[in-house]
Design an enzyme around this catalytic site. Structure first.
Site, PDB file in Angstrom:
ATOM      1  N   LYS A  34     -20.117 -10.840 -17.946  1.00 18.23           N
ATOM      2  CA  LYS A  34     -20.744 -12.114 -17.596  1.00 18.23           C
ATOM      3  C   LYS A  34     -19.731 -12.927 -16.798  1.00 18.23           C
ATOM      4  O   LYS A  34     -18.529 -12.889 -17.102  1.00 18.23           O
ATOM      5  CB  LYS A  34     -21.134 -12.836 -18.888  1.00 18.23           C
ATOM      6  CG  LYS A  34     -21.899 -14.122 -18.725  1.00 18.23           C
ATOM      7  CD  LYS A  34     -22.329 -14.643 -20.102  1.00 18.23           C
ATOM      8  CE  LYS A  34     -23.167 -15.894 -20.018  1.00 18.23           C
ATOM      9  NZ  LYS A  34     -23.635 -16.328 -21.365  1.00 18.23           N
ATOM     10  N   SER A  41     -28.518 -16.959 -21.758  1.00 17.66           N
ATOM     11  CA  SER A  41     -27.928 -17.117 -20.460  1.00 17.66           C
ATOM     12  C   SER A  41     -27.262 -15.858 -19.904  1.00 17.66           C
ATOM     13  O   SER A  41     -26.975 -15.796 -18.703  1.00 17.66           O
ATOM     14  CB  SER A  41     -26.898 -18.247 -20.503  1.00 17.66           C
ATOM     15  OG  SER A  41     -25.856 -17.942 -21.392  1.00 17.66           O
ATOM     16  N   SER A  72     -27.535 -16.479 -26.430  1.00 19.08           N
ATOM     17  CA  SER A  72     -27.425 -15.962 -25.057  1.00 19.08           C
ATOM     18  C   SER A  72     -27.058 -14.500 -24.912  1.00 19.08           C
ATOM     19  O   SER A  72     -27.087 -13.971 -23.802  1.00 19.08           O
ATOM     20  CB  SER A  72     -26.419 -16.791 -24.270  1.00 19.08           C
ATOM     21  OG  SER A  72     -27.050 -17.967 -23.818  1.00 19.08           O
TER      22      SER A  72
HETATM   23  N1  GLN Z   1     -30.316 -21.454 -24.744  1.00 17.78           N
HETATM   24  C1  GLN Z   1     -29.235 -22.103 -25.411  1.00 17.78           C
HETATM   25  C2  GLN Z   1     -28.717 -23.233 -24.528  1.00 17.78           C
HETATM   26  O1  GLN Z   1     -29.251 -23.426 -23.501  1.00 17.78           O
HETATM   27  C3  GLN Z   1     -28.153 -21.130 -25.749  1.00 17.78           C
HETATM   28  C4  GLN Z   1     -27.326 -20.712 -24.604  1.00 17.78           C
HETATM   29  C5  GLN Z   1     -26.172 -19.838 -24.976  1.00 17.78           C
HETATM   30  O2  GLN Z   1     -26.187 -19.165 -26.031  1.00 17.78           O
HETATM   31  N2  GLN Z   1     -25.146 -19.851 -24.152  1.00 17.78           N
HETATM   32  O3  GLN Z   1     -27.808 -23.917 -24.850  1.00 17.78           O
END
Ligand code: GLN
Length: 468
Positions: A67, A143, A167
């Protein structure tokens, strides 16, 4: 191919790390223009490492995609943001990257993500759209959407993602791959660009449960450079992985099976639970009474921490700097105005608000108290059961653009994954079938397995049984 089958081929002399990298590069050119999982890759650097790969090491010669929020010396690390896309190059390797290299792996590929990991669809990337390989009209989840999509698409063997509120697990679920979020403190975050420091964890996205275990084995363990990283021994995650679920107690929380779950998701998750029962697991109804407060709690705590962490992006130390500032204050303001996308700005504003004097106790202080209640729910549950089974997300992958003017709806879809981060416990998402949804056919559904703190070995064992 999985890591395990690739390793066998390396050892049998049937292929080489160089050939695998060249094959991946061919696949990326052929297919990634449609999927958009890769932000960049440095084939020459990887081929250089492949030439001297030590195949006797546990991940010898295996390329691992990252990532784009983990630092690899000399490579870009955009975090899906314009702020870092122009001119930032990593001055060092993240600890996970050092550990992967020590296990023989080759970091290869920088994967798209929601900007600074804020989102669940990868639509918040300021750089490009990533599509779900199962249906190009749909999100890959997020994400860590690029990591999940590339593994599902066969343009990566395995990848690392980060999980602050789901994510790793949610994109794994949407793309039909395995995603493991380790316990808080299990894996060092040194060199991961921080989003919400009390929640962030790094973990693998893979084709098989065994591959996830192999990567966790390589990246877990103490690191003095991350003060939250635990100095406790790392167990052998592969030794008991085939022991099965006979006699294990698995809890099904009623709060995770209420209204709002797509019927196809419910059906596949319930079928997976029945199959574990058929293998000898005892299925018990449990309750996590504070589950409904997870979204509200997380969306106070995560933005609060983000607003603090993102203050380092000031146009001076690194990243984007505005062209013609009037004065120093104007430089900060315009650099941030130009560098951050709308979701990141929303989080910074929310976070600054909940931390501001006069509101701190009402929002941030209260959220921390509810967080403790959520953690205790799990502690109580794990007195009775070895692990907890649930859906990963209420629906399969939705269409790109469907929630674009409704951030709250997007936040609500994180309901089943956020609690594990708030409680610091590990969770894994594994494919458990497909379903039709909103005009889409055969979309992957994920089963989530949650375990007690540092209980990754048990999770992997249950996941392996479910996978079989
Ligand atoms: N969807 C969650 C957020 O927008 C989690 C994102 C993540 O785990 N980085 O914060």
């Amino acid at each position: 191919m999985s890591i395990t089958s690739l390793r066998q081929q390396f050892i049998a002399g049937e292929t080489t790390p160089t050939k695998v990298l060249q094959a991946l590069a061919t696949e990326i050119v052929a297919r990634d223009s449609k999927t958009g999982a890769y932000l960049s890759y440095d084939l020459d650097a990887a081929l250089n490492e492949a030439a001297s790969a030590d195949l006797s090491l546990p991940l010898g010669g295996i390329p691992i995609a990252l990532k784009d929020n983990m630092n690899v010396l000399g490579q870009p690390c955009t975090c899906g943001s314009k702020f870092l896309a122009e001119n930032y190059r990593s001055p060092y390797d993240a600890t996970v990257v050092k550990k992967l290299r020590a296990a023989g792996a080759i970091p290869f590929g920088r994967m798209n993500q929601d900007e600074f990991a804020m989102g669940s669809s990868t639509e918040n990337s300021a750089l490009q759209i990533t599509r779900n390989p199962h249906d190009p009209e749909r999100i890959p989840g997020g994400s860590s959407g690029g990591s999940a999509a590339s593994v599902a698409d066969g343009t990566a063997i395995a990848a690392l993602g980060s999980d602050t509120g789901g994510s790793i697990r949610q994109p794994a679920s949407h793309c039909g791959v395995v995603g493991l979020k380790p316990s808080y403190g299990r894996v060092s975050r040194y060199g991961l660009v921080a989003f919400a420091s009390s929640l962030d964890q790094i973990g693998p996205l893979t084709r098989t449960v065994e591959d996830a275990a192999m990567i966790l084995q390589a990246i877990a363990g103490y690191d003095p450079a991350d003060s939250t990283c635990l100095d406790v021994p790392v167990p052998d995650y592969l030794s008991g992985i085939n022991d099965g679920v006979k006699g294990m107690k698995l809890g099904v929380p009623k709060e995770y099976f209420g209204d709002g779950i797509d019927p196809g998701v419910r059906k596949q998750v319930e079928a997976a639970i029945q199959k574990l029962a058929a293998q000898g697991a005892e299925i018990l109804d449990i309750s996590l009474p504070h589950a409904e407060f997870a979204v509200a709690t997380y969306y106070v705590i995560a933005p609060a921490e983000a607003s603090s962490n993102l203050s380092r992006f000031d146009g001076i130390r690194y990243g984007h700097r505005t062209a013609n500032p009037a004065d120093i204050l104007d430089l900060y303001k315009k650099s941030r105005e130009e560098g951050f996308g709308p979701e990141v700005k929303r989080r910074i504003i929310l976070g600054t608000y909940v931390l501001s004097s006069g509101y701190y106790d009402a929002y941030y202080g209260r959220a921390q108290k509810v967080r403790t209640l959520i953690r205790r729910d799990f502690e109580n549950a794990f007195q009775k059961v070895d692990a907890i089974l649930s859906p990963v997300a209420p629906t399969p992958a939705r269409k790109i653009g469907a929630f674009s003017d409704d951030p709250l709806r997007e936040y609500l879809s994180d309901i089943f994954t956020l609690s594990a981060n708030l409680a610091g416990i590990p969770g894994i998402s594994i494919p458990c079938g497909v379903t039709d949804f909103d005009g889409g056919k055969n979309l992957p559904v994920g089963l989530q397995i949650l375990g007690p703190h540092l209980g990754e070995a048990g999770l992997l064992r249950i996941a392996k049984a479910a996978e079989a």
